[in-house]
Scaffold this motif. Structure first.
Motif, PDB file in Angstrom:
ATOM      1  N   THR A 191       0.829  -1.206   0.000  1.00 26.85           N
ATOM      2  CA  THR A 191       0.000   0.000   0.000  1.00 26.85           C
ATOM      3  C   THR A 191       0.863   1.256   0.000  1.00 26.85           C
ATOM      4  O   THR A 191       0.559   2.232  -0.700  1.00 26.85           O
ATOM      5  CB  THR A 191      -0.925   0.017   1.233  1.00 26.85           C
ATOM      6  OG1 THR A 191      -1.746  -1.145   1.218  1.00 26.85           O
ATOM      7  CG2 THR A 191      -1.816   1.248   1.225  1.00 26.85           C
ATOM      8  N   LEU A 249       2.238   1.702  -3.485  1.00 21.07           N
ATOM      9  CA  LEU A 249       1.207   2.176  -4.404  1.00 21.07           C
ATOM     10  C   LEU A 249       0.887   3.643  -4.147  1.00 21.07           C
ATOM     11  O   LEU A 249       0.741   4.434  -5.086  1.00 21.07           O
ATOM     12  CB  LEU A 249      -0.060   1.333  -4.240  1.00 21.07           C
ATOM     13  CG  LEU A 249      -0.010  -0.101  -4.789  1.00 21.07           C
ATOM     14  CD1 LEU A 249      -1.184  -0.919  -4.263  1.00 21.07           C
ATOM     15  CD2 LEU A 249      -0.022  -0.081  -6.315  1.00 21.07           C
ATOM     16  N   ASP A 250       0.805   4.013  -2.882  1.00 18.31           N
ATOM     17  CA  ASP A 250       0.448   5.380  -2.521  1.00 18.31           C
ATOM     18  C   ASP A 250       1.522   6.381  -2.932  1.00 18.31           C
ATOM     19  O   ASP A 250       1.227   7.513  -3.330  1.00 18.31           O
ATOM     20  CB  ASP A 250       0.197   5.459  -1.011  1.00 18.31           C
ATOM     21  CG  ASP A 250      -0.382   6.792  -0.585  1.00 18.31           C
ATOM     22  OD1 ASP A 250      -1.369   7.229  -1.192  1.00 18.31           O
ATOM     23  OD2 ASP A 250       0.162   7.411   0.355  1.00 18.31           O
ATOM     24  N   TRP A 297      -3.651  -8.909  -1.502  1.00 21.49           N
ATOM     25  CA  TRP A 297      -5.068  -8.609  -1.757  1.00 21.49           C
ATOM     26  C   TRP A 297      -5.524  -7.395  -0.942  1.00 21.49           C
ATOM     27  O   TRP A 297      -6.090  -6.442  -1.483  1.00 21.49           O
ATOM     28  CB  TRP A 297      -5.904  -9.840  -1.417  1.00 21.49           C
ATOM     29  CG  TRP A 297      -7.367  -9.691  -1.755  1.00 21.49           C
ATOM     30  CD1 TRP A 297      -7.913  -8.850  -2.688  1.00 21.49           C
ATOM     31  CD2 TRP A 297      -8.461 -10.404  -1.168  1.00 21.49           C
ATOM     32  NE1 TRP A 297      -9.276  -8.997  -2.716  1.00 21.49           N
ATOM     33  CE2 TRP A 297      -9.640  -9.937  -1.804  1.00 21.49           C
ATOM     34  CE3 TRP A 297      -8.548 -11.384  -0.185  1.00 21.49           C
ATOM     35  CZ2 TRP A 297     -10.899 -10.435  -1.462  1.00 21.49           C
ATOM     36  CZ3 TRP A 297      -9.801 -11.874   0.142  1.00 21.49           C
ATOM     37  CH2 TRP A 297     -10.955 -11.412  -0.486  1.00 21.49           C
ATOM     38  N   SER A 302      -3.711  -4.163  -2.007  1.00 19.36           N
ATOM     39  CA  SER A 302      -4.183  -3.627  -3.290  1.00 19.36           C
ATOM     40  C   SER A 302      -5.571  -3.008  -3.163  1.00 19.36           C
ATOM     41  O   SER A 302      -5.911  -2.087  -3.901  1.00 19.36           O
ATOM     42  CB  SER A 302      -4.213  -4.739  -4.344  1.00 19.36           C
ATOM     43  OG  SER A 302      -2.932  -5.290  -4.544  1.00 19.36           O
ATOM     44  N   ALA A 303      -6.375  -3.532  -2.218  1.00 23.53           N
ATOM     45  CA  ALA A 303      -7.750  -3.053  -2.079  1.00 23.53           C
ATOM     46  C   ALA A 303      -7.847  -1.787  -1.243  1.00 23.53           C
ATOM     47  O   ALA A 303      -8.698  -0.932  -1.496  1.00 23.53           O
ATOM     48  CB  ALA A 303      -8.619  -4.149  -1.456  1.00 23.53           C
ATOM     49  N   ARG A 356      -6.797   1.885   0.366  1.00 24.00           N
ATOM     50  CA  ARG A 356      -6.271   3.100  -0.241  1.00 24.00           C
ATOM     51  C   ARG A 356      -5.256   3.833   0.622  1.00 24.00           C
ATOM     52  O   ARG A 356      -4.696   4.839   0.185  1.00 24.00           O
ATOM     53  CB  ARG A 356      -7.427   4.048  -0.569  1.00 24.00           C
ATOM     54  CG  ARG A 356      -8.363   3.512  -1.637  1.00 24.00           C
ATOM     55  CD  ARG A 356      -7.706   3.510  -2.997  1.00 24.00           C
ATOM     56  NE  ARG A 356      -8.534   2.862  -4.008  1.00 24.00           N
ATOM     57  CZ  ARG A 356      -8.253   2.863  -5.310  1.00 24.00           C
ATOM     58  NH1 ARG A 356      -7.180   3.491  -5.736  1.00 24.00           N
ATOM     59  NH2 ARG A 356      -9.031   2.234  -6.151  1.00 24.00           N
ATOM     60  N   THR A 383      -7.192  -7.750  -8.173  1.00 22.48           N
ATOM     61  CA  THR A 383      -7.325  -6.477  -7.454  1.00 22.48           C
ATOM     62  C   THR A 383      -6.116  -5.576  -7.705  1.00 22.48           C
ATOM     63  O   THR A 383      -6.251  -4.364  -7.875  1.00 22.48           O
ATOM     64  CB  THR A 383      -7.481  -6.728  -5.947  1.00 22.48           C
ATOM     65  OG1 THR A 383      -8.571  -7.623  -5.725  1.00 22.48           O
ATOM     66  CG2 THR A 383      -7.746  -5.424  -5.199  1.00 22.48           C
ATOM     67  N   PHE A 384      -4.930  -6.179  -7.737  1.00 24.08           N
ATOM     68  CA  PHE A 384      -3.713  -5.413  -7.995  1.00 24.08           C
ATOM     69  C   PHE A 384      -3.742  -4.805  -9.388  1.00 24.08           C
ATOM     70  O   PHE A 384      -3.397  -3.620  -9.572  1.00 24.08           O
ATOM     71  CB  PHE A 384      -2.488  -6.314  -7.826  1.00 24.08           C
ATOM     72  CG  PHE A 384      -1.180  -5.645  -8.119  1.00 24.08           C
ATOM     73  CD1 PHE A 384      -0.591  -4.791  -7.201  1.00 24.08           C
ATOM     74  CD2 PHE A 384      -0.536  -5.846  -9.339  1.00 24.08           C
ATOM     75  CE1 PHE A 384       0.618  -4.163  -7.470  1.00 24.08           C
ATOM     76  CE2 PHE A 384       0.665  -5.228  -9.620  1.00 24.08           C
ATOM     77  CZ  PHE A 384       1.251  -4.390  -8.672  1.00 24.08           C
ATOM     78  N   ARG A 391      -6.181  -1.946  -9.452  1.00 26.19           N
ATOM     79  CA  ARG A 391      -5.666  -0.792  -8.730  1.00 26.19           C
ATOM     80  C   ARG A 391      -4.616  -0.061  -9.552  1.00 26.19           C
ATOM     81  O   ARG A 391      -4.606   1.192  -9.614  1.00 26.19           O
ATOM     82  CB  ARG A 391      -5.062  -1.250  -7.406  1.00 26.19           C
ATOM     83  CG  ARG A 391      -4.349  -0.158  -6.612  1.00 26.19           C
ATOM     84  CD  ARG A 391      -5.335   0.808  -5.971  1.00 26.19           C
ATOM     85  NE  ARG A 391      -4.639   1.839  -5.194  1.00 26.19           N
ATOM     86  CZ  ARG A 391      -4.252   1.673  -3.944  1.00 26.19           C
ATOM     87  NH1 ARG A 391      -4.498   0.541  -3.300  1.00 26.19           N
ATOM     88  NH2 ARG A 391      -3.644   2.667  -3.312  1.00 26.19           N
ATOM     89  N   THR A 392      -3.728  -0.773 -10.192  1.00 27.00           N
ATOM     90  CA  THR A 392      -2.644  -0.137 -10.950  1.00 27.00           C
ATOM     91  C   THR A 392      -3.109   0.339 -12.332  1.00 27.00           C
ATOM     92  O   THR A 392      -2.374   1.056 -13.007  1.00 27.00           O
ATOM     93  CB  THR A 392      -1.470  -1.122 -11.128  1.00 27.00           C
ATOM     94  OG1 THR A 392      -1.935  -2.349 -11.716  1.00 27.00           O
ATOM     95  CG2 THR A 392      -0.822  -1.417  -9.795  1.00 27.00           C
ATOM     96  N   ASP A 410      -5.762   2.185 -12.653  1.00 25.85           N
ATOM     97  CA  ASP A 410      -6.457   3.480 -12.448  1.00 25.85           C
ATOM     98  C   ASP A 410      -5.649   4.647 -13.021  1.00 25.85           C
ATOM     99  O   ASP A 410      -4.429   4.651 -12.949  1.00 25.85           O
ATOM    100  CB  ASP A 410      -6.690   3.711 -10.939  1.00 25.85           C
ATOM    101  CG  ASP A 410      -7.726   2.717 -10.410  1.00 25.85           C
ATOM    102  OD1 ASP A 410      -8.406   2.103 -11.246  1.00 25.85           O
ATOM    103  OD2 ASP A 410      -7.816   2.591  -9.172  1.00 25.85           O
TER     104      ASP A 410
END
Length: 275
Positions: free
Chosen positions: A92, A95-96, A170, A173-174, A176, A268-269, A272-273, A275
Motif C-alpha cells: 500500500t 502504491l500510494d 489482496w 491492493s484493495a 487506499r 485487485t492489484f 488498482r494499478t 487506475d
C-alpha cells in the motif's frame, strides 16, 4: 519514417531476474532502515519472554518440556500469519507513493512486482523464525524428533507465510491508505491468531469458543508444528477432527488459501494499478 518508440519485449525468462531486482530494492530499504525488522526480531522475542515467564506459570500443559516448548510453535505460527500484515502495509505504501507506477513504466513483467515482494517477505519471515528458534533454545525449547520432521515443520511455517503473502497483497491492493490497512489487519489477524491453540490449550475454553478455535486454520498449523517437533500434548476428549490430523489439514489450508486468494489478489492489484 515512423518515430513511434516500441516498448522492449518482455521475456518470460527474465521474470525471476526482474523480481530479484525488486526484492533487492526491498532488502536495501531494510538495510537503510533496520528498525523495519523489529516485528521479526524484538517483537517475537518480547512475546516469547512475556508468555514464557509472565503467563507461563499460570497455564498448565501436559508436555515433557513444559509450557515453553508448547509456546514456541504458537509464537512462530502467529509471526508467519502476520506476514500478510507486512506485505499489505509495504504494498500500500509503494502504491500510494507511486513507486509501483514507476516500476510499471519500465520494460519489466508486471508480475515481477508481486514476485519480488513475495521473495522479500518470505526472507523477512525467515529471519523471524531464526530469531525465535534461537530464543527458544535459550529458554529451554528443543526439537525432539528427527531432522526430516523438524524440516517439515519449518516448511509448513514458510508455506503458510507464502499463503499469507497473497492475503496481504489482496488487502494492500484493495485499501487506499496505510491507516486503512492497519485497521483491517489488526481487526482480523489478532482475533484469528489469539482465538486458537497458539498460547493456551483449547480444552478449557467454553464449548462454542473451543469449536471455533479447533477449526481455526492457525490451530492446525500450530498443532502440526508441535507434533513434528515433539512438543505436543495428548489431545483432550472431544478434540475436533483437524486436531487429530493437523499436518494434512495445514497443507490443505495452504493450498486452498493460495488457490482462492492469489487470483483475487492479482485481479485487485491489476485493477488498482490500471487506475
Amino acid at each position: 519514417m515512423s518515430t513511434t518508440l516500441e516498448r522492449p519485449e518482455i521475456r518470460p525468462t527474465g521474470l525471476l531476474t526482474q523480481a530479484w531486482a525488486i526484492a533487492r530494492r526491498n532488502f536495501l530499504h531494510i538495510k537503510r532502515m533496520p528498525e523495519m525488522l523489529m516485528d521479526v526480531t524484538i517483537q517475537p522475542v518480547m512475546f516469547v519472554l512475556l508468555f514464557a515467564y509472565v503467563f507461563g506459570s499460570s497455564i498448565d500443559v501436559d508436555t515433557a518440556a513444559g509450557y515453553r516448548a508448547f509456546l514456541l510453535g504458537g509464537i512462530m505460527a502467529q509471526t508467519v500469519a502476520f506476514a500478510s500484515f507486512i506485505v499489505a502495509v509495504g504494498l500500500t505504501a509503494d502504491l500510494d507513493k507511486g513507486i509501483v507506477d514507476r516500476m510499471r513504466s519500465l520494460p519489466i513483467n508486471p508480475a515481477a512486482v508481486l514476485v519480488g515482494r513475495s521473495i522479500s517477505s518470505l526472507a523477512h519471515s525467515s529471519i523471524g523464525l531464526v530469531v525465535m528458534s534461537l530464543t527458544g533454545l535459550v529458554i529451554g525449547w528443543r526439537i525432539h524428533t528427527d531432522p526430516f520432521q523438524a524440516a517439515l515443520g519449518y516448511l509448513l511455517l514458510l508455506g503458510w507465510g507464502f499463503a499469507m503473502i497473497w492475503v496481504g497483497i489482496w488487502v494492500g491492493s484493495a485499501m487506499r491508505s496505510v491507516e486503512a490497512v492497519n485497521g483491517v489487519m489488526f481487526a482480523t489477524m489478532f482475533p484469528i491468531t489469539f482465538l486458537a491453540n497458539t498460547f493456551a490449550p483449547t480444552d478449557r475454553m467454553p464449548t462454542v469458543l473451543r469449536f471455533i478455535a479447533e477449526w481455526n486454520p492457525i490451530s492446525s498449523l500450530t498443532q502440526a508444528v508441535r507434533v513434528l517437533w515433539g512438543n505436543d500434548q495428548p489431545l483432550a476428549a472431544g478434540a475436533a477432527f483437524p486436531m487429530h490430523h493437523p499436518i494434512p489439514f495445514t497443507i490443505g489450508w495452504i493450498v486452498l488459501i493460495t488457490a482462492v486468494v492469489a487470483p483475487l489478489a492479482i485481479r485487485t492489484f491489476r485493477a488498482r494499478t490500471a487506475d
